[in-house]
Motif scaffolding. Structure first.
Motif, PDB file in Angstrom:
ATOM      1  N   GLN A 294      60.014  28.090 -41.545  1.00 38.94           N
ATOM      2  CA  GLN A 294      60.313  28.777 -42.792  1.00 38.94           C
ATOM      3  C   GLN A 294      59.399  28.449 -43.966  1.00 38.94           C
ATOM      4  O   GLN A 294      59.486  29.105 -45.005  1.00 38.94           O
ATOM      5  N   ALA A 295      58.533  27.471 -43.850  1.00 35.80           N
ATOM      6  CA  ALA A 295      57.607  27.186 -44.947  1.00 35.80           C
ATOM      7  C   ALA A 295      56.687  28.397 -45.120  1.00 35.80           C
ATOM      8  O   ALA A 295      56.125  28.901 -44.141  1.00 35.80           O
ATOM      9  N   PHE A 296      56.567  28.882 -46.361  1.00 38.02           N
ATOM     10  CA  PHE A 296      55.763  30.066 -46.636  1.00 38.02           C
ATOM     11  C   PHE A 296      54.336  29.871 -46.129  1.00 38.02           C
ATOM     12  O   PHE A 296      53.763  28.821 -46.312  1.00 38.02           O
ATOM     13  N   PRO A 297      53.767  30.855 -45.477  1.00 37.29           N
ATOM     14  CA  PRO A 297      54.237  32.219 -45.246  1.00 37.29           C
ATOM     15  C   PRO A 297      55.063  32.370 -43.972  1.00 37.29           C
ATOM     16  O   PRO A 297      55.508  33.454 -43.647  1.00 37.29           O
ATOM     17  N   GLY A 298      55.247  31.270 -43.274  1.00 32.88           N
ATOM     18  CA  GLY A 298      55.988  31.302 -42.017  1.00 32.88           C
ATOM     19  C   GLY A 298      55.031  31.295 -40.842  1.00 32.88           C
ATOM     20  O   GLY A 298      53.871  31.693 -40.941  1.00 32.88           O
ATOM     21  N   LEU A 299      55.539  30.792 -39.749  1.00 34.57           N
ATOM     22  CA  LEU A 299      54.803  30.778 -38.488  1.00 34.57           C
ATOM     23  C   LEU A 299      55.850  31.022 -37.415  1.00 34.57           C
ATOM     24  O   LEU A 299      56.828  30.271 -37.313  1.00 34.57           O
ATOM     25  N   THR A 300      55.684  32.090 -36.659  1.00 35.40           N
ATOM     26  CA  THR A 300      56.708  32.503 -35.706  1.00 35.40           C
ATOM     27  C   THR A 300      56.246  32.261 -34.280  1.00 35.40           C
ATOM     28  O   THR A 300      55.156  32.670 -33.901  1.00 35.40           O
ATOM     29  N   MET A 301      57.096  31.576 -33.522  1.00 35.73           N
ATOM     30  CA  MET A 301      56.865  31.342 -32.097  1.00 35.73           C
ATOM     31  C   MET A 301      57.769  32.289 -31.318  1.00 35.73           C
ATOM     32  O   MET A 301      58.953  32.421 -31.636  1.00 35.73           O
ATOM     33  N   MET A 302      57.193  32.921 -30.294  1.00 36.16           N
ATOM     34  CA  MET A 302      57.966  33.845 -29.470  1.00 36.16           C
ATOM     35  C   MET A 302      57.688  33.558 -27.999  1.00 36.16           C
ATOM     36  O   MET A 302      56.545  33.416 -27.595  1.00 36.16           O
ATOM     37  N   GLY A 303      58.752  33.491 -27.217  1.00 38.69           N
ATOM     38  CA  GLY A 303      58.639  33.334 -25.770  1.00 38.69           C
ATOM     39  C   GLY A 303      59.576  34.311 -25.086  1.00 38.69           C
ATOM     40  O   GLY A 303      60.672  34.580 -25.590  1.00 38.69           O
ATOM     41  N   ARG A 304      59.148  34.846 -23.947  1.00 41.00           N
ATOM     42  CA  ARG A 304      59.972  35.827 -23.232  1.00 41.00           C
ATOM     43  C   ARG A 304      61.280  35.203 -22.774  1.00 41.00           C
ATOM     44  O   ARG A 304      61.302  34.090 -22.294  1.00 41.00           O
TER      45      ARG A 304
END
Length: 124
Positions: free
Chosen positions: A107-117
């Protein structure tokens, strides 16, 4: 990118464990073979970019592979250029993707999103 390649080479990782592609992002999926463990996408991300990355890389990721994308916070979606250019908010795209993807956003700006199937999610 050149310095990164030198550093990876010094560590004995370049081309054996790590591939770097300096290319139009939309072409990168064509260059990769299946079973990629990690892909980082940072190309002026918006919701459309997230939806594209999920489709483009889902068949290329190894079973535990991860996508890492810049953005994903409410503050990031509220940037002037996002609304002025009529861009799809990232958080809106994440809601569409969460049925098939495990998603975690730092959540620290700007954000970093991890995605896994999600295991068992349909691909395609």
């Amino acid at each position: 990118m050149l310095m990164t390649a030198y550093r990876l080479s010094d560590l004995g990782l370049y081309d054996t464990w790590v591939q770097l592609h300096h290319e139009d992002a939309k072409r990168v999926p064509e260059l990769l073979s299946p079973s990629v463990d990690f892909v980082h996408v940072d190309i002026g991300n918006d919701g459309r970019t997230y939806l594209w990355a999920a489709r483009a890389f889902e068949k290329l990721l190894s079973p535990n592979g991860m996508l890492l994308l810049e953005g994903g916070t409410e503050e990031r979606d509220a940037l002037d250029w996002m609304s002025q250019d009529g861009r799809i908010p990232i958080r809106e795209a994440l809601m569409d993707l969460e049925k098939d993807w495990h998603i975690f956003t730092f959540q620290a700006f700007p954000g970093l999103t991890m995605m896994g199937r999600r295991h068992g999610a349909s691909i395609g």
